[in-house]
Design an enzyme around this catalytic site. Structure first.
Site, PDB file in Angstrom:
ATOM      1  NE  ARG A 177      -6.597 -13.626   5.732  1.00  0.00           N
ATOM      2  CZ  ARG A 177      -7.068 -12.389   5.630  1.00  0.00           C
ATOM      3  NH1 ARG A 177      -6.854 -11.671   4.542  1.00  0.00           N
ATOM      4  NH2 ARG A 177      -7.740 -11.847   6.614  1.00  0.00           N
ATOM      5  CG  ASN A 223      -3.425  -2.431   6.940  1.00  0.00           C
ATOM      6  OD1 ASN A 223      -3.381  -1.921   5.823  1.00  0.00           O
ATOM      7  ND2 ASN A 223      -4.333  -3.321   7.277  1.00  0.00           N
ATOM      8  CE  LYS A 242      -3.890  -2.150   2.449  1.00  0.00           C
ATOM      9  NZ  LYS A 242      -4.863  -1.944   3.562  1.00  0.00           N
ATOM     10  CE1 TYR A 253      -9.396  -3.046   0.652  1.00  0.00           C
ATOM     11  CE2 TYR A 253      -8.517  -1.133  -0.502  1.00  0.00           C
ATOM     12  CZ  TYR A 253      -8.322  -2.268   0.275  1.00  0.00           C
ATOM     13  OH  TYR A 253      -7.055  -2.620   0.677  1.00  0.00           O
ATOM     14  CG  HIS A 298      -5.617  -6.250   0.386  1.00  0.00           C
ATOM     15  ND1 HIS A 298      -6.744  -6.322   1.160  1.00  0.00           N
ATOM     16  CD2 HIS A 298      -5.850  -7.037  -0.705  1.00  0.00           C
ATOM     17  CE1 HIS A 298      -7.631  -7.111   0.564  1.00  0.00           C
ATOM     18  NE2 HIS A 298      -7.111  -7.557  -0.567  1.00  0.00           N
ATOM     19  CD  GLU A 337      -9.079  -9.167  -3.054  1.00  0.00           C
ATOM     20  OE1 GLU A 337      -9.890  -8.797  -2.189  1.00  0.00           O
ATOM     21  OE2 GLU A 337      -7.941  -9.588  -2.777  1.00  0.00           O
TER      22      GLU A 337
HETATM   23  P1  CMP Z   1      -7.276  -4.495   4.109  1.00  0.00           P
HETATM   24  O1  CMP Z   1      -6.812  -5.864   4.365  1.00  0.00           O
HETATM   25  O2  CMP Z   1      -6.734  -3.800   2.911  1.00  0.00           O
HETATM   26  O3  CMP Z   1      -8.886  -4.487   3.988  1.00  0.00           O
HETATM   27  C1  CMP Z   1      -9.666  -3.331   4.263  1.00  0.00           C
HETATM   28  C2  CMP Z   1      -8.874  -2.245   4.903  1.00  0.00           C
HETATM   29  O4  CMP Z   1      -9.614  -1.232   5.580  1.00  0.00           O
HETATM   30  C3  CMP Z   1      -7.983  -2.832   5.972  1.00  0.00           C
HETATM   31  O5  CMP Z   1      -6.953  -3.588   5.384  1.00  0.00           O
HETATM   32  C4  CMP Z   1      -7.548  -1.577   6.716  1.00  0.00           C
HETATM   33  O6  CMP Z   1      -6.372  -0.986   6.182  1.00  0.00           O
HETATM   34  C5  CMP Z   1      -8.699  -0.585   6.474  1.00  0.00           C
HETATM   35  N1  CMP Z   1      -9.340  -0.189   7.715  1.00  0.00           N
HETATM   36  C6  CMP Z   1      -9.374   1.054   8.212  1.00  0.00           C
HETATM   37  N2  CMP Z   1     -10.044   1.105   9.353  1.00  0.00           N
HETATM   38  C7  CMP Z   1     -10.455  -0.153   9.623  1.00  0.00           C
HETATM   39  C8  CMP Z   1     -11.192  -0.756  10.689  1.00  0.00           C
HETATM   40  N3  CMP Z   1     -11.646  -0.030  11.730  1.00  0.00           N
HETATM   41  N4  CMP Z   1     -11.410  -2.075  10.625  1.00  0.00           N
HETATM   42  C9  CMP Z   1     -10.969  -2.817   9.580  1.00  0.00           C
HETATM   43  N5  CMP Z   1     -10.255  -2.292   8.541  1.00  0.00           N
HETATM   44  C10 CMP Z   1      -9.997  -0.978   8.565  1.00  0.00           C
END
Ligand code: CMP
Length: 140
Positions: A87, A114, A11, A51, A117, A128
């Site tokens: 994961r 984070n 990301k 998303y 993904h 995806e």
């Molecule tokens: P990702 O695995 O990319 O899938 C959805 C993303 O939403 C997740 O990682 C996080 O980076 C983002 N996100 C932001 N806030 C939240 C939250 N409160 N709970 C879950 N995902 C979140």
């Protein structure tokens, strides 16, 4: 165990901090092979589409904003049990909960930033991968 393919993203928070190589090294060390990779700067429409499953969540606007704030590396990974393995290497969504040695524990800044993904199931992996790659771009 079956050879699987999964979809992975490095990301913008990670590409901006020059962590593309460090993150990819973690994936490769875990036995995952990068069989497709490209650098994209997502449009708002692309991020919202990717998303879409989270569209009703309170963090959706912030998620789209974060994902369009810089370049993302989109990848297809292949290996034994690749979906689960990826994961495990990524660690928990919230870096505060991520295990030692995982990508998110080492590199992530927050739940929103984070760093990576990864697909959560075979069906989402297939969707995806197709969202970002044509079959000729995937070179096993
Ligand atoms: P990702 O695995 O990319 O899938 C959805 C993303 O939403 C997740 O990682 C996080 O980076 C983002 N996100 C932001 N806030 C939240 C939250 N409160 N709970 C879950 N995902 C979140």
């Amino acid at each position: 165990m079956a050879i699987e393919r999964t979809f992975s993203m490095i990301k913008p928070d990670a590409t901006k901090r020059n962590l593309t190589g460090a993150v990819t090294a973690k994936l490769e060390e875990a036995g995952l092979r990068v069989i497709a990779s490209k650098r994209v700067w997502m449009s708002k429409r692309e991020a919202e589409g990717f998303y879409a499953v989270h569209a009703a969540r309170p963090f959706f606007g912030e998620l789209v904003e974060t994902m369009t704030s810089g370049p993302t590396i989109v990848q297809v990974l292949e290996g034994e049990n690749a979906i689960l393995k990826n994961r495990e290497v990524m660690g928990a969504t919230n870096p505060a909960d991520a295990a030692e040695g995982t990508i998110r524990k080492e590199f992530a800044l927050s739940i929103g930033e984070n760093s990576v993904h990864g697909s959560d199931a075979p069906e989402t992996a297939a969707q995806e991968i197709t969202y970002w790659f044509s079959s000729t771009e995937i070179v096993g």
